[in-house]
Motif scaffolding. Structure first.
Motif, short mmCIF file in Angstrom:
data_model
loop_
_atom_site.label_atom_id
_atom_site.label_comp_id
_atom_site.label_asym_id
_atom_site.label_seq_id
_atom_site.Cartn_x
_atom_site.Cartn_y
_atom_site.Cartn_z
N GLY A 192 30.37 121.98 -8.77
CA GLY A 192 29.17 121.36 -9.28
C GLY A 192 29.43 120.68 -10.60
N VAL A 193 28.34 120.25 -11.21
CA VAL A 193 28.42 119.48 -12.45
C VAL A 193 27.42 120.05 -13.46
N SER A 194 27.52 119.57 -14.68
CA SER A 194 26.58 119.96 -15.72
C SER A 194 26.18 118.73 -16.52
N ASN A 195 24.93 118.65 -16.84
CA ASN A 195 24.38 117.55 -17.65
C ASN A 195 24.55 116.19 -16.99
N PHE A 196 24.53 116.14 -15.67
CA PHE A 196 24.63 114.86 -14.97
C PHE A 196 23.24 114.26 -14.78
N SER A 197 23.12 113.01 -15.13
CA SER A 197 21.89 112.24 -14.92
C SER A 197 21.82 111.81 -13.46
N CYS A 198 20.70 111.23 -13.08
CA CYS A 198 20.57 110.69 -11.72
C CYS A 198 21.65 109.64 -11.47
N LYS A 199 21.92 108.79 -12.46
CA LYS A 199 22.93 107.75 -12.29
C LYS A 199 24.32 108.36 -12.09
N LYS A 200 24.69 109.34 -12.91
CA LYS A 200 26.01 109.96 -12.76
C LYS A 200 26.12 110.68 -11.41
N LEU A 201 25.05 111.31 -10.99
CA LEU A 201 25.06 111.96 -9.67
C LEU A 201 25.18 110.93 -8.55
N THR A 202 24.49 109.82 -8.68
CA THR A 202 24.60 108.75 -7.68
C THR A 202 26.03 108.26 -7.59
N ASP A 203 26.68 108.08 -8.74
CA ASP A 203 28.07 107.62 -8.76
C ASP A 203 28.99 108.63 -8.07
N ILE A 204 28.80 109.91 -8.33
CA ILE A 204 29.63 110.95 -7.69
C ILE A 204 29.36 111.01 -6.19
N LEU A 205 28.09 110.97 -5.81
CA LEU A 205 27.75 111.03 -4.39
C LEU A 205 28.32 109.86 -3.61
N ALA A 206 28.50 108.73 -4.27
CA ALA A 206 29.04 107.55 -3.60
C ALA A 206 30.51 107.73 -3.22
N PHE A 235 21.39 121.89 -5.95
CA PHE A 235 20.59 122.93 -6.59
C PHE A 235 20.61 122.71 -8.09
N LEU A 236 19.45 122.74 -8.70
CA LEU A 236 19.35 122.54 -10.14
C LEU A 236 19.26 123.90 -10.82
N THR A 237 20.01 124.06 -11.89
CA THR A 237 19.99 125.28 -12.68
C THR A 237 19.64 124.92 -14.11
N ILE A 284 32.73 116.04 -0.71
CA ILE A 284 31.96 117.28 -0.86
C ILE A 284 30.97 117.02 -1.99
N PRO A 285 29.69 117.02 -1.70
CA PRO A 285 28.72 116.76 -2.76
C PRO A 285 28.62 117.94 -3.74
N PRO A 286 28.17 117.69 -4.95
CA PRO A 286 27.98 118.79 -5.89
C PRO A 286 26.98 119.80 -5.33
N ALA A 287 27.30 121.07 -5.46
CA ALA A 287 26.38 122.11 -5.01
C ALA A 287 25.29 122.34 -6.05
N VAL A 288 25.61 122.10 -7.32
CA VAL A 288 24.70 122.43 -8.41
C VAL A 288 24.86 121.45 -9.56
N ASN A 289 23.78 121.25 -10.28
CA ASN A 289 23.79 120.50 -11.54
C ASN A 289 23.08 121.38 -12.56
N GLN A 290 23.80 121.79 -13.58
CA GLN A 290 23.25 122.66 -14.62
C GLN A 290 22.82 121.79 -15.80
N VAL A 291 21.52 121.85 -16.15
CA VAL A 291 20.98 120.99 -17.20
C VAL A 291 19.98 121.74 -18.07
N GLU A 292 19.72 121.19 -19.24
CA GLU A 292 18.64 121.70 -20.07
C GLU A 292 17.33 121.47 -19.34
N MET A 293 16.52 122.53 -19.23
CA MET A 293 15.21 122.38 -18.61
C MET A 293 14.30 123.50 -19.08
#
Length: 181
Positions: free
Chosen positions: A23-37, A69-71, A41-50
């Motif tokens: 997974g990743v941490s602190n990824f924005s929608c744009k960074k996630l879009t870039d990785i998904l492209a 999954f967002l954490t 294997i897509p990221p299982a989790v994105n850990q962010v401030e929330m």
């Protein structure tokens, strides 16, 4: 930073059974879009401030739609020496809800995150607070309370300034968060 090469190496670790998930941490929608492209294997989790004061609505919707999954870290605002604030625990709306429920503002914040379908990372070494953190599962927030929380003013506690450098990869705060401030 070459995110694509790093992601390819992480996928290789998973293929070699060195890890169950990546997974990743602190990824924005744009960074996630870039990785998904480029991801096999897509990221299982994105850990962010929330937390209720930084609700990450757009990112929550994006992650849900893409099976990520967002954490949440800093669910209480992370009042610390280097970053964070006490604005979550001092929020009058959360305090009012807490008083009406016979709970703490911290419990209201944790319960709100839980009701969003987001994982919560709590940090406490205090036994009483650990018990309180677990005391969020036998009640829920009603529609009016959720609406009040939804209307809270939004801002990050983790601005990202400490992670910027003229030598890159993030020269500005906008580079880190891709305008998702």
């Amino acid at each position: 930073m070459d995110f694509n090469s790093v992601w390819a190496a992480m996928e290789e670790c998973q293929r070699l059974n060195l890890t169950k998930s990546i997974g990743v941490s602190n990824f924005s929608c744009k960074k996630l879009t870039d990785i998904l492209a480029i991801a096999n294997i897509p990221p299982a989790v994105n850990q962010v401030e929330m937390n209720p004061m930084w609700q990450q609505k757009k990112l929550r919707e994006f992650c849900r739609a893409n099976g990520i999954f967002l954490t949440a870290y800093s669910p209480l605002g992370a009042n610390g020496t280097f970053w964070g604030s006490d604005r979550v625990l001092e929020c009058e709306v959360l305090k009012e809800i807490a008083k009406a429920k016979g709970k703490t503002a911290a419990q209201v914040s944790l319960r709100w995150i839980y009701e969003q379908g987001v994982g919560v990372i709590v940090k406490s070494f205090n036994g009483e607070r650990m018990k309180q953190n677990l005391g969020i599962f036998d009640w829920s927030l009603d529609e009016d309370e959720l609406k009040k929380i939804d209307e809270l003013p939004q801002s990050r506690a983790v601005t990202g300034v400490a992670y910027t450098s003229k030598y890159g990869p993030f020269r500005t705060v906008e580079d880190i968060w891709d305008g998702e401030m």
